[in-house]
Design an enzyme around this catalytic site. Structure first.
Site, mmCIF file in Angstrom:
data_model
loop_
_atom_site.group_PDB
_atom_site.id
_atom_site.type_symbol
_atom_site.label_atom_id
_atom_site.label_comp_id
_atom_site.label_asym_id
_atom_site.label_seq_id
_atom_site.Cartn_x
_atom_site.Cartn_y
_atom_site.Cartn_z
ATOM 1 C CE LYS A 25 36.755 52.978 41.168
ATOM 2 N NZ LYS A 25 38.008 53.394 42.120
ATOM 3 C CD GLU A 69 41.871 54.709 43.412
ATOM 4 O OE1 GLU A 69 41.695 54.372 42.254
ATOM 5 O OE2 GLU A 69 42.765 53.920 43.401
ATOM 6 C CB SER A 123 46.660 46.160 36.526
ATOM 7 O OG SER A 123 45.890 46.040 37.972
ATOM 8 C CB CYS A 161 45.739 49.132 28.004
ATOM 9 S SG CYS A 161 45.062 49.366 26.447
ATOM 10 C CD GLU A 182 50.153 46.870 31.928
ATOM 11 O OE1 GLU A 182 49.536 46.408 32.560
ATOM 12 O OE2 GLU A 182 49.571 47.117 29.940
HETATM 13 P P1 NAD Z 1 44.495 49.490 38.287
HETATM 14 O O1 NAD Z 1 43.870 48.495 38.100
HETATM 15 O O2 NAD Z 1 45.125 50.041 39.054
HETATM 16 O O3 NAD Z 1 43.058 50.670 38.620
HETATM 17 C C1 NAD Z 1 41.842 50.195 38.017
HETATM 18 C C2 NAD Z 1 40.410 50.247 38.864
HETATM 19 O O4 NAD Z 1 40.345 49.137 39.754
HETATM 20 C C3 NAD Z 1 40.495 51.461 39.064
HETATM 21 O O5 NAD Z 1 39.523 51.734 38.775
HETATM 22 C C4 NAD Z 1 40.467 51.040 40.572
HETATM 23 O O6 NAD Z 1 40.516 51.788 41.184
HETATM 24 C C5 NAD Z 1 40.651 49.701 41.228
HETATM 25 N N1 NAD Z 1 41.567 49.141 42.089
HETATM 26 C C6 NAD Z 1 42.177 49.184 42.361
HETATM 27 N N2 NAD Z 1 42.546 48.915 43.075
HETATM 28 C C7 NAD Z 1 41.598 48.180 43.369
HETATM 29 C C8 NAD Z 1 41.525 46.882 43.930
HETATM 30 N N3 NAD Z 1 42.204 45.980 44.875
HETATM 31 N N4 NAD Z 1 40.768 45.774 43.979
HETATM 32 C C9 NAD Z 1 39.247 46.522 43.153
HETATM 33 N N5 NAD Z 1 39.359 47.251 42.691
HETATM 34 C C10 NAD Z 1 40.433 48.191 42.570
HETATM 35 O O7 NAD Z 1 44.988 50.203 37.244
HETATM 36 P P2 NAD Z 1 45.188 51.861 37.078
HETATM 37 O O8 NAD Z 1 47.037 51.621 37.012
HETATM 38 O O9 NAD Z 1 44.127 52.851 37.418
HETATM 39 O O10 NAD Z 1 45.421 51.601 34.925
HETATM 40 C C11 NAD Z 1 46.242 50.620 34.317
HETATM 41 C C12 NAD Z 1 45.923 49.827 34.070
HETATM 42 O O11 NAD Z 1 44.539 49.459 32.713
HETATM 43 C C13 NAD Z 1 47.231 48.404 33.086
HETATM 44 O O12 NAD Z 1 47.586 46.759 33.088
HETATM 45 C C14 NAD Z 1 46.894 48.839 31.773
HETATM 46 O O13 NAD Z 1 47.010 48.267 30.525
HETATM 47 C C15 NAD Z 1 45.493 48.901 32.048
HETATM 48 N N6 NAD Z 1 44.409 49.297 30.668
HETATM 49 C C16 NAD Z 1 43.778 48.324 29.570
HETATM 50 C C17 NAD Z 1 43.214 48.236 28.676
HETATM 51 C C18 NAD Z 1 42.001 47.222 27.803
HETATM 52 O O14 NAD Z 1 41.268 47.600 27.593
HETATM 53 N N7 NAD Z 1 42.802 46.350 28.891
HETATM 54 C C19 NAD Z 1 42.939 49.788 28.699
HETATM 55 C C20 NAD Z 1 43.327 50.886 29.482
HETATM 56 C C21 NAD Z 1 44.831 50.837 30.788
#
Ligand code: NAD
Length: 499
Positions: A174, A177, A227, A282, A384
């Site tokens: 998944k 989006e 996140s 990240c 962050e």
């Molecule tokens: P996000 O949390 O917005 O989205 C991540 C995933 O969760 C997506 O597939 C999204 O569709 C889904 N999602 C969004 N809202 C949701 C909800 N309410 N309930 C369930 N699923 C939901 O993150 P992003 O903005 O796509 O990515 C950036 C974040 O990812 C930053 O915080 C970054 O630090 C983190 N990140 C961490 C690592 C790591 O390995 N620690 C690596 C890359 C990115």
């Protein structure tokens, strides 16, 4: 009319049925270029059924054959590198050189997964007792899922499905989006590499699709990257539904600059690691901690002119240092944090707000930003930001500097720049962070080691890829066998001891 993307289920593209969509932007212009279908619970259930159908044959295929699919997939990734990198940049906004890196680092996990016949081998003890042998095997879990963020749409899906599928699981991805086209294309190439239909499926969606995966009894494990609040929710909900879960999360990484550091290297490294990919990594270094007043003054004096020279451009501009951020909402968020840091008393030395590129006035560009005199009590330091913003926190001693990352809510990565091996060694041993760089600004471990942070950067016991990945995607079974030579008599009825 806006282009409509699909899901990829059971070996074919499938149109969305829910009637709900999310926009995919061209971050260079701000225009909507496509829309992603958001799957309903029923569409997710149909995807799980397809993966379940593919599991018996795939999991019983011998590991060499599974590895051969990985070898062919790796060759296809090389062949399609330019196409994938350009597609990735067009939705994410990172410059094409960065997108190539994104595909390359994912491909390295596929290379690791090519070794699965060796990696998945069990252990054997001959003669653990009289006539008794003990052996263990690592078996796949079944249907498993990965939920991935926007910022590495090639690498992070491959961290997950590369290892999971090589271990004999069937997989549902998944993706974000915001930029789902590369994940969809990867699934298509994986089929071309010889994977049976249903082994790798991509279902697009939002919270509804994630919740469907988290609660469905046939999904045995969930790997999440995103996140922190959502990671925590996924971790708790998945675990409450009896699943194995790893949930990697947000970050705020510090780079500690010792007075004896090579300042030429430090300046180069911070330009790349704080501002590269618009800070949307990240493992970026958005906090610099120079130790001692002279170190801080020199660092600032040398960074300011270099930052002003950085070129922000469209993602296809090969001379650009970095491109736009992913969405207008994210641009606003980053700019709000710049305002917040200024309001909190940070000394704004370079201001990236309000950047407009000629001919691309609608693009989501944020200029490089530098703050001095940031302190640990500021919210803009604690949170962050995930943008091209570097905050300098001054420290008087290494002890004071090292306490900052150790006490921070996040603990993904940290770096120390020094010529003093002993100081670096002690720092690496004591700091409360999962991945440490010594004169390495972005210490992302290679594929055959393992990736994962501490504290609110990961809700998990097991990291991504490397041997830890194989452990996450398999369950161990231990067999104690006896082939009695003659009558076992009373021994058959007692608690066995090994003598
Ligand atoms: P996000 O949390 O917005 O989205 C991540 C995933 O969760 C997506 O597939 C999204 O569709 C889904 N999602 C969004 N809202 C949701 C909800 N309410 N309930 C369930 N699923 C939901 O993150 P992003 O903005 O796509 O990515 C950036 C974040 O990812 C930053 O915080 C970054 O630090 C983190 N990140 C961490 C690592 C790591 O390995 N620690 C690596 C890359 C990115």
């Amino acid at each position: 009319m806006t282009r409509e993307l699909s899901h990829f289920i059971n070996g074919e593209y499938v149109a969305g049925q829910s009637g709900r969509y999310s926009d995919v932007f061209d971050p260079n212009t701000g225009a909507v270029q496509a829309r992603t279908p958001l799957a309903s619970t029923d569409e997710v259930a149909a995807t799980i059924a397809a993966a379940q159908g593919a599991f018996p044959a795939w999991s019983s295929m011998n590991p060499q054959r599974r590895a051969r699919v990985m070898f062919r997939f790796k060759a296809l990734l090389e062949e399609h590198m330019d196409e994938l990198a350009e597609l990735l940049s067009s939705e994410h906004g990172k410059v094409v050189a960065d997108s190539r890196g994104d595909v390359q680092r994912g491909m390295e996990v596929i290379e690791f997964a090519c070794g699965i016949p060796h990696l998945q081998k069990g252990e054997y003890t001959q003669g653990a007792g009289p006539g008794i042998d003990v052996y263990s095997m690592r078996q796949p879990l079944g249907v498993v899922a990965g939920i991935t963020p926007f910022n590495f749409p090639a690498m992070i899906p491959m961290w997950m499905f590369g290892v999971a599928i090589a271990c004999g699981n069937t997989f549902i991805l998944k993706p974000s989006e915001k930029d789902p086209s590369v994940p969809l294309r990867l699934a298509e190439l994986f089929l071309e590499a010889g994977a049976p239909a249903g082994v790798l499926n991509v279902v697009n969606g939002d919270k509804e699709a994630v919740d469907a995966l988290l609660t469905h009894p046939d999904v045995k494990a969930i790997s999440f990257v995103g996140s922190s609040d959502i990671a925590h929710y996924v971790y708790q909900t998945g675990a409450a539904n009896g699943k194995r879960v790893q949930a990697m999360a947000g970050a705020k990484n510090h780079g500690i600059i010792m007075p004896d550091a090579d300042m030429d290297q430090v300046v180069r490294d911070f330009l790349g690691s704080a501002f590269g990919s618009a800070g949307e990594r990240c493992m970026a270094l958005p906090v610099a901690v120079p130790v001692g007043k002279d170190t801080a003054d020199e660092f600032i004096a040398r960074m300011v002119p270099e930052i002003k020279k950085l070129k922000v451009g469209i993602s296809t501009d090969t001379s650009a240092h970095y491109g736009p951020v992913v969405t207008a909402a994210h641009k606003t968020r980053v700019e709000n944090y710049i305002t917040m840091c200024e309001d909190e008393g940070g000394k704004l030395l370079v201001d990236g707000r309000g950047l407009k590129l000629q001919g691309y006035e609608g693009g989501f560009f944020v200029g490089p930003t530098l703050f001095d005199n940031v302190t640990a009590d500021m919210r803009s330091y604690q949170d962050e930001i995930f943008g091209p913003v570097l905050q300098v926190v001054r420290a008087d001693t290494l002890e004071e500097a090292a306490a900052l990352p150790s006490n921070h809510q996040y603990g993904n990565g940290v770096a120390i720049f020094t010529r003093n091996g002993l100081a670096a060694r002690e720092f690496a041993a004591k700091v409360q962070v999962g991945m440490v760089g010594i004169n390495v600004p972005i210490p992302v471990p290679v594929a055959y080691h393992t990736f994962g942070g501490w504290k609110r950067s990961a809700f998990a016991d097991t990291n991504q890829h490397g041997p830890e990945g194989v452990r996450f995607w398999t369950k161990i079974k231990t067999i104690t066998q006896r082939w009695p030579d003659g009558d076992v008599g009373d021994q058959a009825f007692i608690i066995p001891t090994m003598g």
